[in-house]
Write a protein that holds these residues in place. Structure first.
Motif, PDB file in Angstrom:
ATOM      1  N   ALA A  40       0.831  -1.197   0.000  1.00 15.83           N
ATOM      2  CA  ALA A  40       0.000   0.000   0.000  1.00 15.83           C
ATOM      3  C   ALA A  40       0.861   1.240   0.000  1.00 15.83           C
ATOM      4  O   ALA A  40       0.633   2.184  -0.769  1.00 15.83           O
ATOM      5  CB  ALA A  40      -0.901  -0.029   1.238  1.00 15.83           C
ATOM      6  N   ASP A  41       1.866   1.156   0.799  1.00 22.55           N
ATOM      7  CA  ASP A  41       2.792   2.280   0.897  1.00 22.55           C
ATOM      8  C   ASP A  41       3.405   2.598  -0.461  1.00 22.55           C
ATOM      9  O   ASP A  41       3.450   3.737  -0.908  1.00 22.55           O
ATOM     10  CB  ASP A  41       3.873   1.889   1.897  1.00 22.55           C
ATOM     11  N   GLU A  42       3.806   1.561  -1.071  1.00 25.91           N
ATOM     12  CA  GLU A  42       4.521   1.745  -2.328  1.00 25.91           C
ATOM     13  C   GLU A  42       3.615   2.278  -3.411  1.00 25.91           C
ATOM     14  O   GLU A  42       4.052   3.046  -4.280  1.00 25.91           O
ATOM     15  CB  GLU A  42       5.130   0.418  -2.745  1.00 25.91           C
ATOM     16  N   ASN A  43       2.400   1.833  -3.348  1.00 23.39           N
ATOM     17  CA  ASN A  43       1.453   2.352  -4.336  1.00 23.39           C
ATOM     18  C   ASN A  43       1.372   3.866  -4.267  1.00 23.39           C
ATOM     19  O   ASN A  43       1.360   4.542  -5.285  1.00 23.39           O
ATOM     20  CB  ASN A  43       0.071   1.789  -4.064  1.00 23.39           C
ATOM     21  N   ILE A  44       1.271   4.302  -3.060  1.00 23.90           N
ATOM     22  CA  ILE A  44       1.199   5.750  -2.889  1.00 23.90           C
ATOM     23  C   ILE A  44       2.440   6.427  -3.463  1.00 23.90           C
ATOM     24  O   ILE A  44       2.379   7.440  -4.150  1.00 23.90           O
ATOM     25  CB  ILE A  44       1.047   6.096  -1.398  1.00 23.90           C
ATOM     26  N   ILE A  45       3.528   5.792  -3.161  1.00 25.88           N
ATOM     27  CA  ILE A  45       4.789   6.392  -3.618  1.00 25.88           C
ATOM     28  C   ILE A  45       4.878   6.417  -5.138  1.00 25.88           C
ATOM     29  O   ILE A  45       5.258   7.409  -5.746  1.00 25.88           O
ATOM     30  CB  ILE A  45       5.987   5.630  -3.021  1.00 25.88           C
ATOM     31  N   CYS A  46       4.418   5.316  -5.734  1.00 27.03           N
ATOM     32  CA  CYS A  46       4.575   5.226  -7.184  1.00 27.03           C
ATOM     33  C   CYS A  46       3.691   6.211  -7.928  1.00 27.03           C
ATOM     34  O   CYS A  46       3.954   6.560  -9.058  1.00 27.03           O
ATOM     35  CB  CYS A  46       4.378   3.807  -7.671  1.00 27.03           C
ATOM     36  N   GLU A  47       2.695   6.593  -7.298  1.00 24.29           N
ATOM     37  CA  GLU A  47       1.883   7.646  -7.909  1.00 24.29           C
ATOM     38  C   GLU A  47       2.695   8.925  -8.006  1.00 24.29           C
ATOM     39  O   GLU A  47       2.576   9.680  -8.967  1.00 24.29           O
ATOM     40  CB  GLU A  47       0.643   7.891  -7.046  1.00 24.29           C
ATOM     41  N   ARG A  56      11.207  -1.486  -8.052  1.00 20.46           N
ATOM     42  CA  ARG A  56      10.233  -1.966  -7.079  1.00 20.46           C
ATOM     43  C   ARG A  56       9.644  -3.291  -7.510  1.00 20.46           C
ATOM     44  O   ARG A  56       9.425  -4.180  -6.707  1.00 20.46           O
ATOM     45  CB  ARG A  56       9.104  -0.953  -6.936  1.00 20.46           C
ATOM     46  N   LYS A  57       9.370  -3.357  -8.770  1.00 17.69           N
ATOM     47  CA  LYS A  57       8.836  -4.618  -9.286  1.00 17.69           C
ATOM     48  C   LYS A  57       9.786  -5.751  -8.985  1.00 17.69           C
ATOM     49  O   LYS A  57       9.394  -6.836  -8.527  1.00 17.69           O
ATOM     50  CB  LYS A  57       8.608  -4.519 -10.806  1.00 17.69           C
ATOM     51  N   ARG A  58      10.974  -5.438  -9.182  1.00 22.28           N
ATOM     52  CA  ARG A  58      12.003  -6.448  -8.948  1.00 22.28           C
ATOM     53  C   ARG A  58      11.997  -6.840  -7.457  1.00 22.28           C
ATOM     54  O   ARG A  58      12.052  -8.001  -7.089  1.00 22.28           O
ATOM     55  CB  ARG A  58      13.373  -5.880  -9.339  1.00 22.28           C
ATOM     56  N   GLN A  59      11.933  -5.818  -6.729  1.00 23.11           N
ATOM     57  CA  GLN A  59      11.925  -6.024  -5.280  1.00 23.11           C
ATOM     58  C   GLN A  59      10.770  -6.924  -4.858  1.00 23.11           C
ATOM     59  O   GLN A  59      10.924  -7.852  -4.078  1.00 23.11           O
ATOM     60  CB  GLN A  59      11.726  -4.652  -4.583  1.00 23.11           C
ATOM     61  N   ARG A  60       9.591  -6.642  -5.420  1.00 23.72           N
ATOM     62  CA  ARG A  60       8.399  -7.434  -5.068  1.00 23.72           C
ATOM     63  C   ARG A  60       8.596  -8.884  -5.449  1.00 23.72           C
ATOM     64  O   ARG A  60       8.221  -9.799  -4.724  1.00 23.72           O
ATOM     65  CB  ARG A  60       7.187  -6.872  -5.795  1.00 23.72           C
ATOM     66  N   LEU A  61       9.169  -9.037  -6.614  1.00 22.59           N
ATOM     67  CA  LEU A  61       9.441 -10.382  -7.076  1.00 22.59           C
ATOM     68  C   LEU A  61      10.337 -11.100  -6.099  1.00 22.59           C
ATOM     69  O   LEU A  61      10.093 -12.243  -5.693  1.00 22.59           O
ATOM     70  CB  LEU A  61      10.096 -10.325  -8.466  1.00 22.59           C
ATOM     71  N   LEU A  62      11.355 -10.415  -5.696  1.00 24.65           N
ATOM     72  CA  LEU A  62      12.308 -11.005  -4.746  1.00 24.65           C
ATOM     73  C   LEU A  62      11.594 -11.394  -3.437  1.00 24.65           C
ATOM     74  O   LEU A  62      11.805 -12.485  -2.902  1.00 24.65           O
ATOM     75  CB  LEU A  62      13.421  -9.992  -4.438  1.00 24.65           C
ATOM     76  N   VAL A  84      15.782   4.032   0.942  1.00 24.04           N
ATOM     77  CA  VAL A  84      14.506   3.804   0.264  1.00 24.04           C
ATOM     78  C   VAL A  84      13.734   2.698   0.971  1.00 24.04           C
ATOM     79  O   VAL A  84      12.548   2.786   1.216  1.00 24.04           O
ATOM     80  CB  VAL A  84      14.771   3.409  -1.204  1.00 24.04           C
ATOM     81  N   GLN A  85      14.452   1.630   1.270  1.00 22.87           N
ATOM     82  CA  GLN A  85      13.810   0.498   1.931  1.00 22.87           C
ATOM     83  C   GLN A  85      13.806   0.715   3.441  1.00 22.87           C
ATOM     84  O   GLN A  85      14.812   0.556   4.102  1.00 22.87           O
ATOM     85  CB  GLN A  85      14.585  -0.798   1.605  1.00 22.87           C
ATOM     86  N   MET A  86      12.659   1.099   3.863  1.00 23.56           N
ATOM     87  CA  MET A  86      12.611   1.399   5.304  1.00 23.56           C
ATOM     88  C   MET A  86      11.247   0.979   5.857  1.00 23.56           C
ATOM     89  O   MET A  86      10.214   1.355   5.317  1.00 23.56           O
ATOM     90  CB  MET A  86      12.785   2.908   5.526  1.00 23.56           C
TER      91      MET A  86
END
Lengths: 770, 595
Positions: A40-47, A56-62, A84-86
């Motif tokens: 959810a957090d990231e969604n906000i950020i990506c907007e 991020r996609k990569r990160q999610r995959l990982l 970034v990752q916090m």
């Protein structure tokens, strides 16, 4: 108190469960949850920024891959440096612990934070108390339950009235909310009815103008008002107040009178001085609180000063003063008194300086003159105005409703002429009161004397009684010994005789103190004669006293009834059986004379016997009956329990009897039975045996609400059956407690009923007219 | 408010009454209603206080309830507002209990109960007083002309003077063959039973003069008595007691009841009480045919007997001048009164159970208050009275030889001469007033005479209790009802209200009664009998030992408990003392100076 505590508990309970729930959440955060949150957090950020989308996609995959692995791993580092990752939620336990003091340290410097919070924080810092741990689940639940119970109970208790009413109702008809049958009030039936004809309209308008009740004979507004004017309680309270005030007034009056009578000059001097001081103090106070009254006082003082200045009263110019001047050379006292007089003069002539200015004074003075009640003014006018300090008292005390009293006081001090009338009045009152008091006192004394007298009498009585008892006991002892020796009928008769003696005597001692001794003697004689006759009858048949023939007894005329003889007869009735039997009889004359004999020829022999019996009638009938009665009485008497054992504590043998002392010790006398029912009926024997057949049907313990037998017996006294009552009454008595109608559904009571109960039935039906 | 509605209706019809002034409306004079309420309140207490005002209209509205306004539409007020008043004395007549005092500290339930019962009793009283109006008949009376003695008026004159039906009630039956007659009227007063000494028994519907049956039992007949209805009667014959039905068929011969001389029937208990020559008083339950009680009175021949209709107590007269009162529940006489110096010849008791009249060989006639057991009046009859009978309304008939005298008010005023007198043709043997009729039946040596005695009978009968005009169907109904309401013989007591009283006996007393009734003590403990054992183990010593093992079993627990308690207390005290000692022994700072 209770409520408060409960509230606090409630508050507590509302807080605690949350905290209890929160705690575990903080500790164990689910991985999945974290992921979601992150997402959810990231969604906000990506907007906001699209640049690092791929990363991020990569990160999610990982992450997804790592999740597959199943191993929990903390991936997010702590928030220590810009990254970034916090994670926002976790704070790793590594490193230094953060103390409150560290956080607070900056507060002092920060001006933006209000002082109050600063203070609070400081106290928090200083206090070393640990926060109490939250209540356990069980406890908190218990409290919750408790609160819920209270709530429910209060709700249910609303029904109490209705339930009680139903319980106490004579009859309950279900279903409950039924329209009462029968005629209904016409207002309810004709709701739409209006005054139509002109006459009606006129009447109703008149009624409404005059505030007359239209529907029921309700009270008119004026009547209601008059009812509301003063209740009984109010009146009582008022009365009590007045009474108290009057009592207080009388006390003060009495005190004043006492003080006035004191002749010591010194005492009065001291008193006056004291009063003066008091007055000054009061005046000072009054200046602060009630300037108007103070001004008035001041005025008076001023007046006194003027008078003093005008007069030569304390100027050492009088006759007495002159003589004192002469004496002053030699006498210390004279000098002193002179000095004092001068001082008084000085005091009086000294001008008082107040903060209030004079112009204001004059204004207020007028006002105050108007304000003060008339009676106060009157009193003041009548006063000798030379003593201002006394006035201070006067003006200070009207609150206590003691104007007259204070006036009296002032009059006392200086023997004012004007107060003489009042004094007289007081004197009159005093004399009255004194008279009353004296009367009371006299009465008290009288009573005391009387009491003493009665005590004396009582003592005398006691002595008498004791004597009698002694003699009686002796007689009884004699009797018992006799009995032992020979148990013949003769002795029993003797005993009866003596008993009768004692009974009679006791009776006399009890009741007839006023009757003459002569009467008593004659009375006893009668009793004894009767018994003696019996004795003689029993002893020898030859000595039988011939009983009077019937005719003579029947012709007996009633004695002339003087009061004394009447009394005697009354006594006698209880004892003399002969008298009962030979009651004065009316002879009846029958116009026709019988020609037949009564009995038939069939039982001639029986007839013969009867004839003989008739001839000797009354010879043995009475004595037989008396014997029978005595026997009955003896059987009903409690038996003496003899526990003496021969040979214990003394010699035993064939011819030896246990000693009298021992017998007395080991013989147990049973309690005397209640007096026989036929005690006063000489010609009647009533069976004293218990009838156990009825007792099976009787109630033997009092049922619950009843407090005594009489109540219960009276409630079941009335018959209920149709044989003894009218049909209507029977129906009412045997009305069933609960009536249900066939085929109707009985629904539980609803809230409407509660409301109906609260609203009075009278207020429901109101119809608007005109 | 109902009247308001009517007033409203009347508005539309005002035109008809135009000549009158405006119609009075209920709101114009609220005074009328108040008046009405007042009357309603004190209506119960007083007679007509206000004389009826001279009103032209006597109309009274029927359906108007008292709570509603009292005014008519016409403006006229109700001349008799409120409920009809009930005379105080009549209310007093039906009084059953006194009011109980109410205290402030009573339980609310008790309060409610008391008020309820009081209300009910008051209502019952008032209603009964109101319904008393429905008893329209008055008792008759005989009044002589000036200076004419009523006792000199002959029966023929009376019979001529009264109407035919009443005159027909005076008649003679000439039955000289079978010797002096005993008689009995049934409870309704309709049927007459005659029993001649020489065995002639006849039952007659005497009003219609219809003979129901006539038999000769070929034995001496001592007494005859109707049972609960006119269908059965009992005849005390020479040896046994027989029961016949109204057709003269012998139903029972009761051998348990022998040598019966006199009989009394207690109608509400269905008991036939018999007194025998062997001094036995026996009770026979007629409804089940069982002997209820047989009491040996030990007083010789019992030929004087009567019952108290108020409490069903049997009175017996004895040759030694005493009258004894009996109930079937006790083996001894409840009361024994010495009434006469000679033998008692006849006894009778008033219907209300207050007065008893006795006559004896000493030629006296005495009136007793049976409740207080005290003599009230004593009369001397020169010839003595052999038979006595009291009517419903308190007239006393006494037979002296062949003359029957009737007295009025023997207990309230001192009678000097009889109210009526009549000479029969033989010596009088039986005397009985007919219930609900002004008739006295006299059985004598020459048959039976039915005498007219004005004012003797109760004019108002209770149709549910004893209806002289009942049909056969009604009789059956009554019989069933009466059987259902039968009172058990255990409830016969001297004071009939005793049942409503609380039994105040102690527990001990009650226990004693129980033991007596059961024949053993239910609370007593069983005695322990040790089992017999062989091989010498049942020696005296071992038996004692075994007995000891179970001795005081019931008390053991209690004793143990108390002992334990005691020990505990002792322990605690010791501990306390020890503590104290320790405290005392600890050295204080100043103890060092002690020596």
């Amino acid at each position: 108190m209770d409520k408060v505590s409960k509230k606090s508990i409630k508050n507590c309970s509302s807080q605690t469960p949350e905290s209890a729930e929160l705690n575990p959440d903080e500790v164990y955060i689910d991985e999945a949850e974290v992921e979601e949150l992150n997402a959810a957090d990231e969604n906000i950020i990506c907007e906001e920024e699209d640049a690092c989308k791929d990363e991020r996609k990569r990160q999610r995959l990982l992450e997804a891959i790592s999740a597959l692995g199943g191993k929990r791993k903390r991936k997010l580092g702590e928030r220590s440096e810009a990254a970034v990752q916090m994670s926002e939620f976790t704070v790793s336990g590594e490193g230094e612990k953060v103390n409150l003091s560290d956080l607070i340290g900056t507060i002092d410097k920060n001006a933006a934070i209000p002082a109050k919070t600063k203070k609070q924080l400081k106290t928090l810092q200083q206090s070393n108390k640990t926060v109490e741990c939250p209540l356990s689940k069980q406890e908190s639940e218990r409290i919750q339950r408790d609160v819920a119970y209270q709530k429910a109970a209060s709700e249910v208790s609303q029904w109490k009235g209705v339930i009680k009413q139903n319980q106490r109702a004579e009859q309950l008809v279900f279903p409950l909310n039924q329209e009462p049958s029968g005629p209904k009030p016409f207002e309810r039936v004709l709701t739409s009815w209006k005054a139509q004809t002109p006459l009606e309209q006129e009447i109703f308008s008149l009624l409404s103008i005059n505030k007359q009740p239209i529907h029921d004979p309700i009270l008119t507004p004026t009547e209601e008002a008059s009812l509301r004017a003063m209740s009984l309680e109010e009146a009582k309270v008022r009365h009590a107040e007045l009474q108290k005030a009057r009592a207080l007034q009388s006390y003060y009056e009495a005190k004043a009178r006492r003080e006035r009578k004191i002749k010591s000059k010194k005492y009065h001097k001291v008193q006056n001085k004291h009063k003066r001081k008091e007055f000054l103090k009061q005046f000072d106070e009054m200046v602060k609180t009630n300037p108007a009254a103070a001004l008035e006082e001041l005025n008076k003082i001023e007046l006194a000063r003027m008078q003093e200045r005008m007069s030569l009263k304390h100027q050492n110019s009088g006759k007495w003063a002159k003589s004192q001047v002469i004496m002053a050379k030699y006498d210390e006292g004279a000098r002193k008194s002179m000095q004092q007089q001068l001082e008084v003069n000085k005091d009086l002539t000294q001008k008082l300086v107040t903060s209030l200015n004079n112009e204001e004074d004059s204004e207020i003075e007028e006002v105050s003159a108007e304000v003060t009640p008339a009676f106060v003014k009157d009193a003041e006018e009548g006063l000798d105005s030379s003593n201002p300090w006394m006035r201070g008292k006067l003006s200070a005390e009207p609150r206590e409703k003691q104007t007259s009293d204070s006036v009296d006081l002032t009059a006392e001090g200086f023997g004012g002429n004007a107060s003489e009338d009042e004094e007289d009045k007081h004197n009159v009152a005093e004399t009255e009161e004194e008279a009353l008091l004296r009367e009371f006192d006299n009465r008290r004394k009288h009573r005391q004397i009387q009491e003493a007298d009665t005590e004396l009498i009582l003592c005398l009585d006691d002595d008498d009684n004791e004597d009698k008892e002694k003699t009686k006991n002796a007689a009884e002892d004699l009797d018992t010994s006799d009995k032992e020796e020979e148990l013949s009928q003769f002795t029993s008769l003797m005993q009866g005789l003596t008993d009768a003696h004692w009974d009679i005597e006791a009776e006399f001692a009890k009741t007839a103190a006023d009757t003459s001794s002569q009467l008593e003697q004659s009375f006893i004689k009668i009793g004894t004669l009767e018994d003696r006759e019996l004795l003689s009858q029993e002893d020898s048949a030859a000595e039988k006293v011939p009983v009077k023939p019937q005719l003579s007894t029947s012709t007996e005329n009633p004695l002339p009834a003087s009061p004394v003889t009447e009394k005697k007869r009354k006594r006698k009735r209880g004892i003399e059986l002969k008298h009962v039997l030979t009651k004065e009889t009316n002879i009846i004359h029958v116009p026709l004379a019988p020609t037949f004999r009564d009995s038939e020829d069939l039982d001639e022999s029986l007839d013969q016997r009867q004839l003989i019996k008739e001839a000797f009638a009354g010879d043995d009938v009475v004595s037989d009956f008396l014997k029978d009665k005595r026997k009955q009485e003896d059987t009903s008497k409690p038996k003496l329990l003899d526990l003496t054992l021969p040979g214990w504590g003394e010699w035993g043998g064939t011819d030896l009897k246990p000693s009298r002392n021992k017998q007395r010790r080991f013989r147990i006398k049973a309690a005397l039975p209640p007096p026989r029912k036929d005690q006063n009926l000489p010609s009647v024997i009533i069976l004293e045996k218990r009838n156990s057949s009825v007792t099976l049907h009787q109630v033997n313990t009092l049922p619950f609400p009843f407090e005594n037998h009489a109540q219960f017996e009276s409630t079941i006294r009335c018959p209920m059956g149709r044989t003894w009552n009218t049909e209507q009454t029977v129906k009412k008595i045997t009305k069933p407690k609960v009536v249900t109608q066939l085929g109707t559904i009985i629904e539980p009571m609803n809230r409407e009923r509660l409301g109906k109960k609260l609203v009075s039935p009278g207020s429901q039906d109101s119809v608007k007219l005109s | 408010m109902a009247s308001a509605g009517e007033a409203n209706v009347s508005v539309s019809h005002v035109e008809k009454k135009e000549k009158k002034q405006t119609p009075a409306r209920y709101w114009k004079e609220p005074r009328g209603e108040k008046d009405g309420n007042d009357h309603e309140e004190d209506g119960g207490k007083t007679l007509h206080q206000e004389e009826p005002r001279p009103q032209t209209t006597k109309k009274r509205k029927q359906d108007e309830s008292p709570a509603v306004g009292k005014k008519f539409i016409s403006g006229k007020s109700d001349p008799f507002p409120g409920q009809a008043p009930i005379p105080e004395d009549r209310v007093q007549k039906f009084k059953r209990k006194d009011k109980t005092k109410k205290h402030r500290r009573q339980h609310y339930k008790l309060k409610a109960m008391i008020t309820c019962s009081e209300e009910v009793s008051e209502m019952a009283q008032k209603q009964a007083a109101k319904f008393d109006l429905l008893l329209p008949e008055d008792a008759g009376f005989l009044e002589g002309e000036e200076e004419e003695d009523t006792c000199l008026i002959s029966q023929e004159d009376i019979a001529d003077a009264v109407d035919i039906t009443a005159g027909a009630k005076y008649f003679n039956l000439k039955l000289s063959q079978f010797g002096p007659y005993r008689l009995d009227y049934s409870r309704t007063g309709r049927h007459l039973l005659l029993g001649g000494r020489r065995g002639h028994v006849a039952c007659v519907d005497w009003l219609s003069k219809q003979l129901m049956c006539e038999i000769n039992v070929m034995e001496t007949v001592n007494d005859v008595k109707w049972l609960h209805s006119e269908a059965m009667y009992a005849v005390a014959q020479k040896k046994w007691l027989y029961i016949y039905d109204s057709n003269g068929i012998e139903l029972h011969c009761i051998r348990k009841f022998n040598d019966v001389l006199r009989m009394q029937y207690l109608p509400y208990h269905f008991l036939l009480a018999t007194a025998s020559a062997k001094s036995f008083l026996q009770y026979l339950d007629v409804s089940v045919g069982k002997e209820v009680a047989a009491i040996c009175t030990k007083t010789g021949r019992l030929d004087v007997m009567c019952q108290n209709p108020h409490n069903a107590i049997i009175h017996l007269g004895h040759p030694n001048g005493t009258v004894t009162l009996w109930s079937p529940n006790q083996k001894e006489a409840l009361v024994k009164m010495l009434c006469h110096q000679g033998a008692v010849r006849s006894v009778t008791v008033d219907k209300s159970g207050i007065y008893m009249v006795t006559s004896g060989m000493d030629k006296k006639l005495k009136v007793y208050d049976i409740r207080a057991l005290k003599p009230l009046k004593s009369y001397f009859l020169p010839a003595g009275a052999s038979c006595l009978s009291l009517s419903h309304r308190g007239l006393l008939s006494a037979a002296t030889g062949d003359i029957v005298q009737v007295y009025k008010d023997v207990w309230s005023t001192a009678a000097t001469k009889p109210y009526m007198a009549h000479r029969t043709r033989g010596a009088v043997w039986g005397l009985h007033f007919c219930p609900f009729e002004d008739v006295l039946g006299v059985g004598h040596g020459d048959g039976f005479t039915s005498m007219l005695v004005p004012g003797a009978g109760e004019p108002n009968f209770d149709g549910l209790d004893a209806n002289p005009y009942r049909s056969a169907k009604q009789r059956q109904e009554w019989e069933v009802k009466a059987l259902l309401e039968k009172i058990q013989p255990e409830l016969i007591t001297l004071d009939p209200n005793e049942l409503g009283q609380v039994d105040r006996a102690t527990f001990e007393q009650r226990h004693k009664d129980r033991v007596e009734a059961l024949g053993y003590d239910p609370l007593a403990q069983k005695r322990f009998i040790p089992k017999y054992k062989k091989k010498g183990r049942s020696s005296a010593g071992s038996i004692e030992r075994r007995k000891k093992q179970v001795a005081h079993e019931d008390q053991r627990d209690i004793i143990r408990q108390t002992v334990e308690d005691k020990v505990k207390m002792e322990k605690q005290r010791n501990e306390r003392e020890k503590k104290k000692a320790v405290l005392n022994s600890s050295r204080a700072a100043l103890d060092r100076f002690k020596k």
